[in-house]
Write a protein that holds these residues in place. Structure first.
Motif, PDB file in Angstrom:
ATOM      1  N   SER A   1       0.846  -1.415  -0.060  1.00  0.00           N
ATOM      2  CA  SER A   1       0.019   0.058  -0.016  1.00  0.00           C
ATOM      3  C   SER A   1       0.754   1.093   0.007  1.00  0.00           C
ATOM      4  N   PRO A   2       0.335   2.291  -0.632  1.00  0.00           N
ATOM      5  CA  PRO A   2       1.101   3.637  -0.713  1.00  0.00           C
ATOM      6  C   PRO A   2       1.236   3.963   1.038  1.00  0.00           C
ATOM      7  N   GLY A   3       2.253   4.540   1.519  1.00  0.00           N
ATOM      8  CA  GLY A   3       2.757   4.801   2.975  1.00  0.00           C
ATOM      9  C   GLY A   3       3.295   3.619   3.579  1.00  0.00           C
ATOM     10  N   SER A   4       3.620   2.271   2.722  1.00  0.00           N
ATOM     11  CA  SER A   4       4.401   1.269   3.374  1.00  0.00           C
ATOM     12  C   SER A   4       5.854   1.648   3.355  1.00  0.00           C
ATOM     13  N   PHE A   5       6.458   0.872   4.223  1.00  0.00           N
ATOM     14  CA  PHE A   5       7.854   1.285   4.572  1.00  0.00           C
ATOM     15  C   PHE A   5       8.770   0.128   5.063  1.00  0.00           C
ATOM     16  N   GLY A   6      10.081   0.051   4.700  1.00  0.00           N
ATOM     17  CA  GLY A   6      11.038  -1.267   5.059  1.00  0.00           C
ATOM     18  C   GLY A   6      12.262  -0.814   5.080  1.00  0.00           C
ATOM     19  N   LYS A   7      13.167  -1.779   4.961  1.00  0.00           N
ATOM     20  CA  LYS A   7      14.564  -1.761   5.173  1.00  0.00           C
ATOM     21  C   LYS A   7      15.199  -2.882   4.395  1.00  0.00           C
ATOM     22  N   ALA A   8      16.186  -2.623   3.785  1.00  0.00           N
ATOM     23  CA  ALA A   8      16.775  -3.875   3.107  1.00  0.00           C
ATOM     24  C   ALA A   8      18.267  -3.851   3.849  1.00  0.00           C
ATOM     25  N   GLY A   9      18.964  -5.022   3.983  1.00  0.00           N
ATOM     26  CA  GLY A   9      20.226  -5.467   4.397  1.00  0.00           C
ATOM     27  C   GLY A   9      21.217  -6.166   3.171  1.00  0.00           C
ATOM     28  N   GLY A  10      22.107  -5.608   3.012  1.00  0.00           N
ATOM     29  CA  GLY A  10      23.163  -6.130   1.708  1.00  0.00           C
ATOM     30  C   GLY A  10      23.410  -7.571   1.857  1.00  0.00           C
ATOM     31  N   THR A  11      23.154  -8.292   3.089  1.00  0.00           N
ATOM     32  CA  THR A  11      23.457  -9.760   2.945  1.00  0.00           C
ATOM     33  C   THR A  11      22.212 -10.608   2.538  1.00  0.00           C
ATOM     34  N   GLY A  12      21.277  -9.793   2.190  1.00  0.00           N
ATOM     35  CA  GLY A  12      19.935 -10.521   1.536  1.00  0.00           C
ATOM     36  C   GLY A  12      19.085 -10.555   2.714  1.00  0.00           C
ATOM     37  N   THR A  13      18.633  -9.420   3.380  1.00  0.00           N
ATOM     38  CA  THR A  13      17.762  -9.303   4.388  1.00  0.00           C
ATOM     39  C   THR A  13      16.764  -8.310   4.401  1.00  0.00           C
ATOM     40  N   PHE A  14      15.602  -8.622   4.658  1.00  0.00           N
ATOM     41  CA  PHE A  14      14.534  -7.626   3.963  1.00  0.00           C
ATOM     42  C   PHE A  14      13.271  -7.569   5.099  1.00  0.00           C
ATOM     43  N   VAL A  15      12.827  -6.386   5.444  1.00  0.00           N
ATOM     44  CA  VAL A  15      11.538  -6.318   6.194  1.00  0.00           C
ATOM     45  C   VAL A  15      10.806  -5.229   5.656  1.00  0.00           C
ATOM     46  N   TRP A  16       9.432  -5.326   5.392  1.00  0.00           N
ATOM     47  CA  TRP A  16       8.723  -4.576   5.085  1.00  0.00           C
ATOM     48  C   TRP A  16       7.159  -4.392   5.848  1.00  0.00           C
ATOM     49  N   ILE A  17       6.677  -3.285   6.153  1.00  0.00           N
ATOM     50  CA  ILE A  17       5.666  -3.053   7.108  1.00  0.00           C
ATOM     51  C   ILE A  17       4.490  -2.289   6.133  1.00  0.00           C
ATOM     52  N   ASP A  18       3.172  -2.814   5.955  1.00  0.00           N
ATOM     53  CA  ASP A  18       2.210  -2.392   5.234  1.00  0.00           C
ATOM     54  C   ASP A  18       1.260  -1.830   6.372  1.00  0.00           C
ATOM     55  N   PRO A  19       1.224  -0.500   6.779  1.00  0.00           N
ATOM     56  CA  PRO A  19       0.386  -0.268   7.798  1.00  0.00           C
ATOM     57  C   PRO A  19      -1.114  -0.113   7.486  1.00  0.00           C
ATOM     58  N   ALA A  20      -1.456   0.122   6.315  1.00  0.00           N
ATOM     59  CA  ALA A  20      -2.907   0.193   5.794  1.00  0.00           C
ATOM     60  C   ALA A  20      -3.457  -1.253   5.945  1.00  0.00           C
ATOM     61  N   ARG A  21      -2.730  -2.375   5.735  1.00  0.00           N
ATOM     62  CA  ARG A  21      -3.437  -3.628   5.736  1.00  0.00           C
ATOM     63  C   ARG A  21      -3.051  -4.187   7.228  1.00  0.00           C
ATOM     64  N   GLU A  22      -2.187  -3.408   8.145  1.00  0.00           N
ATOM     65  CA  GLU A  22      -1.833  -3.896   9.265  1.00  0.00           C
ATOM     66  C   GLU A  22      -0.876  -5.208   9.379  1.00  0.00           C
ATOM     67  N   LEU A  23      -0.091  -5.266   8.449  1.00  0.00           N
ATOM     68  CA  LEU A  23       0.660  -6.411   7.940  1.00  0.00           C
ATOM     69  C   LEU A  23       2.232  -6.189   7.804  1.00  0.00           C
ATOM     70  N   PHE A  24       2.936  -7.104   8.073  1.00  0.00           N
ATOM     71  CA  PHE A  24       4.317  -7.259   7.919  1.00  0.00           C
ATOM     72  C   PHE A  24       4.864  -8.373   7.365  1.00  0.00           C
TER      73      PHE A  24
END
Length: 416
Positions: free
Chosen positions: A351-374
């Protein structure tokens, strides 16, 4: 008013940064475990998401991984895949620890800065040179803490100083690095910037970054598997990221980035080791407006500041032009990457407004607050060498991160 109970220090310094926020946390409950159907998701589609991760492991694209998906405070899937070491039979387990590299920027550094602001020990408008005097060299005296947090200080992406005679010489050279562009004029993702922010945390707090994060972030949240420089006895739980030619050995339990390793493994840009479950706790704290399980780490206003775009000087249309440009140049929050629809490593369906972070070893997290999901995907793919556009594209393709997050959103059944 100062301290964790209020945000007057922040609002007085930077009202445009903070904006308005809801009063109080949405929830402080701890994460539960349940079926996808409990929270409007499909078990079949979640299984498909995990099957695709397993296929990539089977194809030898990376040795192992853990993945976790949660919605509305319920963990609907948490799986382990493959092995901790390439070519060895050491199965990844749900509590395997990964070198998450740049996810350190949000798990430790950016959050620590905002805690210090809430404590009244610094302000976002403070000049970095007030804490790191050598930073004033080469025309940088006006760069602020806010400029650094939002990747807009104008410093280069990195400055590897592996041949300096000692750590202090390396830190001095980093502090004196000239700007590439005028502060605030653009976005340029920068490990150098966040290394220096880690030093700033230490000066402002009077303690090292690891101790501060443990006392004010990870400890209160119960993130007991999150740390810099894991002790040797934890090595069997840690996923290796490859072999270092410089060190002449397998990198396991040591930060993979050579500069951060040379500086002792505790820096503001890289160095944290953690598990998918601990990151899930951190994500739920963010979803809970700064609270989790009765512990408040940040105020709602600070969370809002972290997680919305703070870089109005750039647009997604102009900067979301390739996967690498998305990482380096596209809109940013305070530490976080802001989702854009074209080349985000979070895929195309958040969703627009989602945010996350990548790590260069191949690690990722994303949060979609509109869907209350990560969602969380931790692999031990390891840093691409060289870290250039082709290398970054290959890492994204090998880990299948966009496919992972697109699949997670496709599993949301209550929107159909």
């Amino acid at each position: 008013m100062r301290g964790l109970g209020g945000i007057a220090t922040l609002t007085a310094v930077a009202p445009a940064v903070l904006g308005s926020a809801s009063a109080g946390a949405r929830t402080s409950a701890v994460l539960a475990t349940g079926s996808p159907e409990m929270v409007g998701m499909s078990s079949v589609r979640i299984d498909d998401v995990f099957a695709r991760v397993q296929r990539r492991v089977n194809d030898g694209l990376f040795p192992g991984a853990t993945a976790l998906v949660a919605r509305r405070g319920v963990i609907v899937g948490h799986r382990a895949f493959g092995n901790k070491v390439a070519g060895c039979s050491e199965p990844v387990t749900l509590d395997t620890m990964f070198d998450v590299l740049s996810i350190t920027k949000v798990l430790a550094t950016a959050t620590a800065i905002l805690v210090l602001v809430e404590q009244g020990k610094l302000q976002l408008s403070d000049r970095v040179a007030s804490y790191l005097p050598r930073f004033a060299a080469n025309g940088k005296s006006g760069v602020t803490v806010l400029d650094m947090l939002r990747y807009s200080a104008g410093l280069p992406m990195d400055h590897q100083l592996l041949d300096e005679p000692d750590d202090e010489a390396a830190w001095q050279a980093m502090a004196e690095t000239p700007l590439e562009v005028a502060p605030g004029s653009s976005v340029l993702y920068s490990d150098l910037t966040y290394r220096l922010l880690g030093r700033l945390v230490e000066v402002a707090s009077g303690t090292d970054l690891s101790s501060f994060a443990r006392a004010h972030i990870w400890g209160p949240l119960g993130m007991h598997d999150t740390m810099f420089n894991p002790p040797a006895e934890l090595a069997p739980r840690i996923a290796a990221t490859g072999t270092s030619a410089r060190r002449g050995r397998l990198v396991r339990g040591e930060v993979q980035d050579e500069q951060d390793f040379a500086l002792g493994g505790i820096t503001g840009c890289d160095g944290v080791f953690t598990t998918a479950m601990d990151i899930a706790i951190f994500c739920q704290m963010i979803m809970g407006s700064g609270s989790y399980g009765g512990a408040r780490v940040l105020t709602p206003e600070s969370v809002r500041a972290m997680t919305r775009s703070q870089t109005s000087q750039v647009t997604a249309a102009a900067t979301d032009t390739s996967p690498l440009n998305n990482l380096l140049l596209a809109p940013k929050g305070l530490g976080w990457e802001i989702w854009t629809p074209r080349f985000s490593n979070g895929g195309t369906r958040l969703s627009p407004g989602s945010f996350g972070k990548a790590g260069g070893t191949g690690t990722f997290v994303w949060i979609d607050p509109a869907r209350e999901l990560f969602g969380i995907l931790l692999t031990n793919h390891g840093l691409p060498e060289p870290f250039d556009e082709i290398g970054w594209n290959r890492l994204l393709d090998s880990t299948g991160v966009a496919e992972f997050f697109d699949g997670v959103i496709a599993a949301v059944a209550d929107e159909r």
